[in-house]
Enzyme design. Structure first.
Site, mmCIF file in Angstrom:
data_model
loop_
_atom_site.group_PDB
_atom_site.id
_atom_site.type_symbol
_atom_site.label_atom_id
_atom_site.label_comp_id
_atom_site.label_asym_id
_atom_site.label_seq_id
_atom_site.Cartn_x
_atom_site.Cartn_y
_atom_site.Cartn_z
ATOM 1 N N ARG A 71 -71.189 87.404 126.883
ATOM 2 C CA ARG A 71 -72.046 86.257 127.103
ATOM 3 C C ARG A 71 -73.471 86.493 127.424
ATOM 4 N NH1 ARG A 71 -67.913 83.245 130.865
ATOM 5 N NH2 ARG A 71 -67.689 85.178 131.586
ATOM 6 N N TYR B 36 -53.508 88.390 120.539
ATOM 7 C CA TYR B 36 -53.571 88.557 118.881
ATOM 8 C C TYR B 36 -52.130 89.646 118.705
ATOM 9 C CZ TYR B 36 -57.620 85.800 119.218
ATOM 10 O OH TYR B 36 -58.531 84.954 119.584
ATOM 11 N N ARG C 139 -58.712 98.150 123.461
ATOM 12 C CA ARG C 139 -59.073 96.918 124.693
ATOM 13 C C ARG C 139 -57.874 96.480 124.807
ATOM 14 N NH1 ARG C 139 -62.797 91.430 124.766
ATOM 15 N NH2 ARG C 139 -64.236 92.776 126.315
HETATM 16 C C1 FMN Z 1 -68.302 83.741 121.796
HETATM 17 C C2 FMN Z 1 -67.210 84.655 122.197
HETATM 18 C C3 FMN Z 1 -66.481 85.530 121.368
HETATM 19 C C4 FMN Z 1 -65.603 86.216 121.454
HETATM 20 N N1 FMN Z 1 -65.235 87.141 120.667
HETATM 21 C C5 FMN Z 1 -64.330 88.076 120.983
HETATM 22 C C6 FMN Z 1 -63.641 88.896 120.021
HETATM 23 O O1 FMN Z 1 -63.974 88.827 118.639
HETATM 24 N N2 FMN Z 1 -62.763 90.079 120.621
HETATM 25 C C7 FMN Z 1 -62.582 90.325 121.822
HETATM 26 O O2 FMN Z 1 -62.085 91.234 122.243
HETATM 27 N N3 FMN Z 1 -63.242 89.663 122.862
HETATM 28 C C8 FMN Z 1 -63.956 88.405 122.386
HETATM 29 N N4 FMN Z 1 -64.705 87.581 123.314
HETATM 30 C C9 FMN Z 1 -64.463 88.119 124.817
HETATM 31 C C10 FMN Z 1 -65.463 88.795 125.515
HETATM 32 O O3 FMN Z 1 -65.674 89.990 124.845
HETATM 33 C C11 FMN Z 1 -65.594 88.893 126.732
HETATM 34 O O4 FMN Z 1 -64.162 89.518 127.118
HETATM 35 C C12 FMN Z 1 -65.571 87.706 127.736
HETATM 36 O O5 FMN Z 1 -66.658 87.079 127.270
HETATM 37 C C13 FMN Z 1 -65.908 88.047 129.184
HETATM 38 O O6 FMN Z 1 -67.201 89.110 129.341
HETATM 39 P P1 FMN Z 1 -68.430 88.353 129.780
HETATM 40 O O7 FMN Z 1 -68.240 87.810 131.081
HETATM 41 O O8 FMN Z 1 -69.372 89.471 129.801
HETATM 42 O O9 FMN Z 1 -69.078 87.462 128.880
HETATM 43 C C14 FMN Z 1 -65.426 86.507 122.939
HETATM 44 C C15 FMN Z 1 -66.113 85.862 124.113
HETATM 45 C C16 FMN Z 1 -67.194 84.960 123.664
HETATM 46 C C17 FMN Z 1 -67.859 84.279 124.705
#
Ligand code: FMN
Length: 356
Positions: free
Chosen positions: A314, A182, A229
């Site tokens: 997730r 972004y 972040r």
């Molecule tokens: C549905 C969804 C929406 C996400 N939206 C964002 C967001 O708005 N901002 C962001 O920094 N990361 C976003 N992410 C990334 C997550 O914060 C995270 O980095 C990624 O899912 C890996 O972490 P996890 O293995 O615990 O799921 C999103 C991930 C998912 C699955």
């Protein structure tokens, strides 16, 4: 640290958290017209407030920062009022919550933007990415307008203004989204930043925009309430950084003197790049690590000093009671990816808690 490292309290600057389980930011596209959060958001975040820290979904600091469908904003009074009800719910449950400020830059379709909103980026380079729009289905991203040198301070001020509004809305702090391709990452990365002025070229120049945002946000609400972040070398949204150590070393070296509350680091998808190690080398405050963790690997990461806290995204979708499940070693539920971004309660606030 004795006992379960996930459940040791931690302070992120002035934000004191009861445990080290962080809810990672997740866009869920449930905002109502006017880009306001609703009672659904109150329930969703309120039910997850036993995380040490909740980080909200990406939230645009201005109409220009919006790119996706139904994402909330934090620039109008109606949005402040709506967010206040969410922060109230989290606080009533004993939690802490920061808002993630996300300006998409060139990752946008005009079909998802309100009238009068521009699509801006460091350079006029279109992202080779498609996105869903309610109005016209899948669409290519629009070609952005390159920000002029004279326009940059106003974009920086949008973030600072939104950070002030975040405090008015009851947030404990703000997180700058400088990952996922972004606007901030578009400045950081050479293939999206072709500028020849003070904001382009050498790594310190590419970092300048992000550093200025961080300085402005810290000036607005105090550094001890500001996080950032990053995800070095993540190619998501068509960015390509061949020199992540140089880019993020420059950025973190410039941000370090501000004394921010925390750094949130997403594991790099490039195996050769150790984002967590880069972060430790260039930043000495608390680090939240993310991506692909489960309970035991999270404990290991904290015990081994890789991170000071771990964020989960997730796992929080299908487990509103993730914190209890991690504490008690209960099995984790999955989630339905078809309802990740659909409007309404289904797939958002109807995942059951584990039986008592
Ligand atoms: C549905 C969804 C929406 C996400 N939206 C964002 C967001 O708005 N901002 C962001 O920094 N990361 C976003 N992410 C990334 C997550 O914060 C995270 O980095 C990624 O899912 C890996 O972490 P996890 O293995 O615990 O799921 C999103 C991930 C998912 C699955």
């Amino acid at each position: 640290m004795t006992g379960d490292p996930l459940f040791a309290p931690i302070n992120f600057g002035e934000i004191s958290c009861a445990n080290r389980i962080v809810m990672a930011p997740m866009t869920r596209s449930r905002a109502a017209p006017g880009d306001v959060v609703t009672g659904l958001h109150q329930q969703y975040y309120g039910e997850r407030a036993d995380a040490g820290l909740v980080i909200t979904e990406g939230t645009q600091p201005s109409i220009h920062g919006k790119g996706y469908c139904r994402t909330p904003g934090l620039h109008e009074q109606s949005q402040i009022d709506a967010w206040r009800a969410v922060t109230g719910r989290v606080h009533a449950a004993g939690g802490r919550v920061v808002v993630q400020l996300m300006h998409v830059g060139r990752v946008a379709s005009r079909h998802n933007k309100p009238p009068g909103a521009r699509t801006v980026a460091p350079s006029a380079v279109r992202a080779s990415v498609q996105m869903y729009t309610d109005a016209a289905g899948m669409q290519d991203c629009d070609e952005p307008e390159a920000l002029t040198l004279a326009e940059i301070p106003a974009v920086v001020e949008e973030y600072a203004h939104s950070a002030r509004l975040a405090r008015a809305a009851g947030f404990d702090g703000v997180e700058l989204h400088a990952a996922s391709g972004y606007l901030p990452m578009q400045f950081l990365t050479a293939n999206t930043n072709l500028r020849r002025d003070a904001y382009g070229g050498a790594a310190a120049n590419r970092a300048r925009f992000v550093v200025e945002i961080m300085e402005a946000i810290c000036g607005a609400v105090g550094a001890s309430r500001v996080g950032m972040r990053i995800c070095p070398a993540n190619p998501f949204n068509d960015v390509e950084d061949p020199e992540p150590e140089l880019t993020y070393g420059s950025l973190l070296d410039a941000v370090a003197p501000l004394g921010i509350a925390y750094l949130h680091v997403v594991r790099s998808p490039r195996r050769a790049v150790d984002a967590f190690a880069i972060a430790r080398r260039h930043y000495s405050g608390p680090i939240i690590v993310n991506d692909g963790f489960h309970g035991d690997s999270a404990r290991e990461a904290i015990r081994g000093g890789v991170g000071d806290a771990v964020s989960f995204a997730r796992h929080f979708i299908g487990n509103p009671d993730l914190v209890r499940r991690l504490r008690d070693g209960l099995p984790l539920a999955g989630f339905d990816r078809h309802t990740l971004y659909t409007p309404g309660p289904h797939g958002y606030v109807d995942y059951p808690r584990a039986p008592a």
